[in-house]
Every structure is written in structure tokens, then in C-alpha cells.
Design an enzyme around this catalytic site. Sequence first.
Site, PDB file in Angstrom:
ATOM      1  N   THR A  13       0.823  -1.211   0.000  1.00  0.00           N
ATOM      2  CA  THR A  13       0.000   0.000   0.000  1.00  0.00           C
ATOM      3  C   THR A  13       0.856   1.260   0.000  1.00  0.00           C
ATOM      4  OG1 THR A  13      -1.791  -1.131   1.161  1.00  0.00           O
ATOM      5  CG2 THR A  13      -1.776   1.264   1.249  1.00  0.00           C
ATOM      6  N   VAL A  14       1.797   1.341   0.937  1.00  0.00           N
ATOM      7  CA  VAL A  14       2.612   2.552   1.053  1.00  0.00           C
ATOM      8  C   VAL A  14       3.664   2.609  -0.052  1.00  0.00           C
ATOM      9  CG1 VAL A  14       4.149   3.882   2.552  1.00  0.00           C
ATOM     10  CG2 VAL A  14       2.205   2.648   3.536  1.00  0.00           C
ATOM     11  N   ALA A  33      13.485  19.905  -3.589  1.00  0.00           N
ATOM     12  CA  ALA A  33      14.735  19.271  -3.146  1.00  0.00           C
ATOM     13  C   ALA A  33      15.962  19.992  -3.686  1.00  0.00           C
ATOM     14  CB  ALA A  33      14.765  17.809  -3.591  1.00  0.00           C
ATOM     15  N   ARG A  45       8.616  -8.483  -4.166  1.00  0.00           N
ATOM     16  CA  ARG A  45       8.437  -9.906  -4.486  1.00  0.00           C
ATOM     17  C   ARG A  45       7.402 -10.117  -5.581  1.00  0.00           C
ATOM     18  NH1 ARG A  45       7.442 -12.446   1.363  1.00  0.00           N
ATOM     19  NH2 ARG A  45       6.301 -10.474   1.533  1.00  0.00           N
ATOM     20  N   ARG A  46       6.493  -9.160  -5.708  1.00  0.00           N
ATOM     21  CA  ARG A  46       5.464  -9.278  -6.753  1.00  0.00           C
ATOM     22  C   ARG A  46       5.057  -7.881  -7.209  1.00  0.00           C
ATOM     23  NH1 ARG A  46       3.256 -10.488  -1.854  1.00  0.00           N
ATOM     24  NH2 ARG A  46       3.741 -12.677  -2.150  1.00  0.00           N
ATOM     25  N   ILE A 134       0.334  13.114   8.777  1.00  0.00           N
ATOM     26  CA  ILE A 134       0.514  14.261   9.673  1.00  0.00           C
ATOM     27  C   ILE A 134       2.011  14.419   9.955  1.00  0.00           C
ATOM     28  CG2 ILE A 134      -0.069  15.272  11.915  1.00  0.00           C
ATOM     29  CD1 ILE A 134      -2.455  13.337  12.032  1.00  0.00           C
ATOM     30  N   GLU A 188      -6.781  -5.471  10.002  1.00  0.00           N
ATOM     31  CA  GLU A 188      -6.227  -6.704   9.439  1.00  0.00           C
ATOM     32  C   GLU A 188      -7.099  -7.899   9.821  1.00  0.00           C
ATOM     33  OE1 GLU A 188      -3.698  -6.726   7.448  1.00  0.00           O
ATOM     34  OE2 GLU A 188      -3.039  -4.644   7.723  1.00  0.00           O
ATOM     35  N   LYS A 203       3.771   3.818  18.248  1.00  0.00           N
ATOM     36  CA  LYS A 203       3.824   5.224  17.840  1.00  0.00           C
ATOM     37  C   LYS A 203       4.065   6.152  19.025  1.00  0.00           C
ATOM     38  CE  LYS A 203       0.656   4.147  14.048  1.00  0.00           C
ATOM     39  NZ  LYS A 203      -0.739   4.213  13.574  1.00  0.00           N
ATOM     40  N   GLY A 300      -3.128   5.086   4.928  1.00  0.00           N
ATOM     41  CA  GLY A 300      -3.513   5.175   3.524  1.00  0.00           C
ATOM     42  C   GLY A 300      -2.301   5.319   2.628  1.00  0.00           C
TER      43      GLY A 300
END
Length: 434
Positions: A13-14, A33, A45-46, A134, A188, A203, A300
Site C-alpha cells: 500500500t505505502v 529538493a 516480491r510481486r 501528519i 487486518e 507510535k 492510507g
Amino acid sequence: MKPVKIGICGLGTVGSGTFNVLGRNSAEISARAGTEIIIEQVGARRDNPACDTSSANVTRDIFDVVRNPEVAVVVELIGGTTVAKQLVEEAIANGKHVVTANKALIAEFGNELFAKAEAQGVTIAYEAAVAGGIPIIKALREGLSANKIEWLAGIINGTGNFILTEMRDKGRDFADVLKEAQELGYAEADPTFDVEGIDAAHKLVILASIAFGMPLQFDKIFTEGISKIEPQDVTYANELGYRIKHLGIATKTEDGVVLRVHPTLIPEKRLIASVDGVMNAVLVKGDAVGPTLYYGPGAGAEPTASAVVADIVDLARELATGGKPNQAHLGFAADALQEFNMLPMSEVTTAYYLRMTAEDRPGVLSKITQIMSDKGISIEAVIQREPQNEGAQASIIMLTNRAQEKQLLAAISDIEALDTIEGSVTHIRVESLD
């Protein structure tokens, strides 16, 4: 200027979000930058249909990326603490900077990895490890660097916040909402890390270390999840003018530091009480600035990618000008980190919400209040719900004033021992956050 070449490890996802953001916003990112940022290699791997890597140099062995002499920055997005730790260690040994979104890796092994990185003269950047999009790491480490941080409190797990929001707004029970959260992809298949507070604990440890200037100490945190919260508790909290939120709270006093994750009643008038659904928020109290609130999406693909790319940009700026990237991994010079007395939960002082089921007969409430008085606990409010049928049991709900946790637990033990009390007493901590 010489472009900065990066290698992305992981296309989940990330990882896919990071790949897409770097490609879509390449002009703006390079302008910020001061040099071009090039994805030299991708290790996965995929393939992931969420991103088109047909023109990229893709390897199925992620360790090819850390061994690639052209790669200056390794972006670790595979997750976990086994292979990811090996990957980061090898990247450091090869003199490469690291960007990661891996909160478990930083919380549990950060001290060790930071020491290795400093010895090699490289940096580990991890903005995306806490609260998704954030920029709370930068806020604590840079924006609030003039302050002594007194405390911070955060809604730092979107899954738990979604569940509690649905329970409040729709009167649903925990198991029902959890199932929906899994179907929506918020939780999950094994939701333990989210609903039992482990994710939030990872966190919070990171935030507290940066806020207070101390080594990471994941083993010193008190963790309690939301799986025992019942709809009636949410309803009673609302009736009393509170919202139930799953908070990570870090406090530093003259006596020491307390790190705790647990359900908490907070006044509904506080801004953070209005943070609903999968959103995150962190409230920070500094001695100079006062309270500041940071709000946004805590997870997300692209929100988290936003934080990942921000770290890449920071490193690219330094590398492009021949400078040495910042190595104050926890916001303080490594030799300035302090060991504080870590206070146990029994020493915490806060207010409490109590709910108990009692026989509906004279004298029950007076015995309960006497026990509370004997333990040095004063009561702020009481709600007693009379049974609808004769002979049924009554619900008693109390809000206490501030007391030490050990006093409260001793009082609960005595109350549960009464023959008029059915089952266990529910207790939830109350924080004013002011």
C-alpha cells in the site's frame, strides 16, 4: 546538481503510493529538493496493479537494492521487524541513508539502529512511522524545538477510532463494527495490533522519545485496548458530556515519565474529541507555545507516501549540496539523551468513570460510596439506572475526582467483594487535556 538516486523496497500500500507520488509530482518534488530524485531500483516480491512499474528497474530480491552502488537512499516499506531489520542494517553497513514507515522497527529496535547509523555517518528518517500524513515528527523535532514538552496525547490508530465512532453514532457493539472495519480494509484479519493498542504503543514510544529527549523504551509502556468497551459505556459517557477515545498519552513530571495507551473519556468540548472515523490527531503541550493540535489522515497509500517523500526530499537537499544529513534521530544529540524514571501505571493520577451492576435494595450505594471515601477517592457525579422489572439489577455509573490508580484499583477490589455487586466493575480513565 547531481541527482539523488533512491531504491524502494516493498510495493504494498505505502510502497505503491510512494512510487506513484514520486512519479506524478516529480517536478514539484525536484524543485523543492533542489535536485532531481530518481527511482533507481524497486525491490518487490510481486507486482502491484496499483502502480505501473513497467519502465522501472525491478528486482525480486530486495537486498539487491541495498547492494546497488547507485542507490544513495533506501526506502524500506516492507514492514515487520525481521527481514526489515536485516535490510536496514545492511543498508547502513553499505553507507546508505534509510527512509522508513516502520513504527514497530523504530519503536523496538530504534536505539540499536540509530547507533549503527551514527557510527556510519548515515541517517534513518521515519516521519511516516507515526500518524501517516501528519508531519508530527517534524513538528516535535523542529517546529517545537524551543519548548519543554510537558505532555502529549494522541488518537494515533485509525482503526480503533473508527470503531469507537461507529459505536457512539450508531449504537453498534464492538464485534459488529470490527467486522465491518476488516471488510473495509481498516483492520487486518488479525486485528490484535490495532484493537489491543500495540500499534498505538509503538507510535507513542517514538513520539515520547522525541518530545522528552530519551531513548526509546517500548517495554515501559502500559497498553490497554478497546475490545472491552460496551455500547452502554459510550452512551453514558455522552450523557455525562464526554467522548470515549483510544489515546496514547505521554507525560513528564518532576517524578518521571509515564507512557500509557488506553480508552479515555475526554470532555466533548475539546477539539480532539471531535476527531472521528479513521482520522488521527496529536495534541502537544509545550511550556512556551501552550497546546497545539495536529490533525489529518493517519494511514492510507498517498497520505503515508506524503510523509515518506518528505523525508526523501530532506535527505536529497543535503546530499545535493554535499552536506551531512541531520543525525539527531530523536531530536536531541545522541549524547544528550537522558534516562528518566519511568513511572508504573499504579502511580498515575487521573479521574475515573466506573460502571457496576448492583442489587436494587437500600444501602447498596452508601456502601459503595463509603468504600470510595475510605480509599481517599471523592465522587463527582453519580447516575443510577433503576431496573425496569421488579427484582432486576440496577446500573450505577460514577465519575470520580482525581485519584491514584492504585487507590482506585483497591476500591474496585473491595466493591467487587460486596455480595450486592454482580460481576466486575468497569473502569475507564478520564482526562481533561488542559
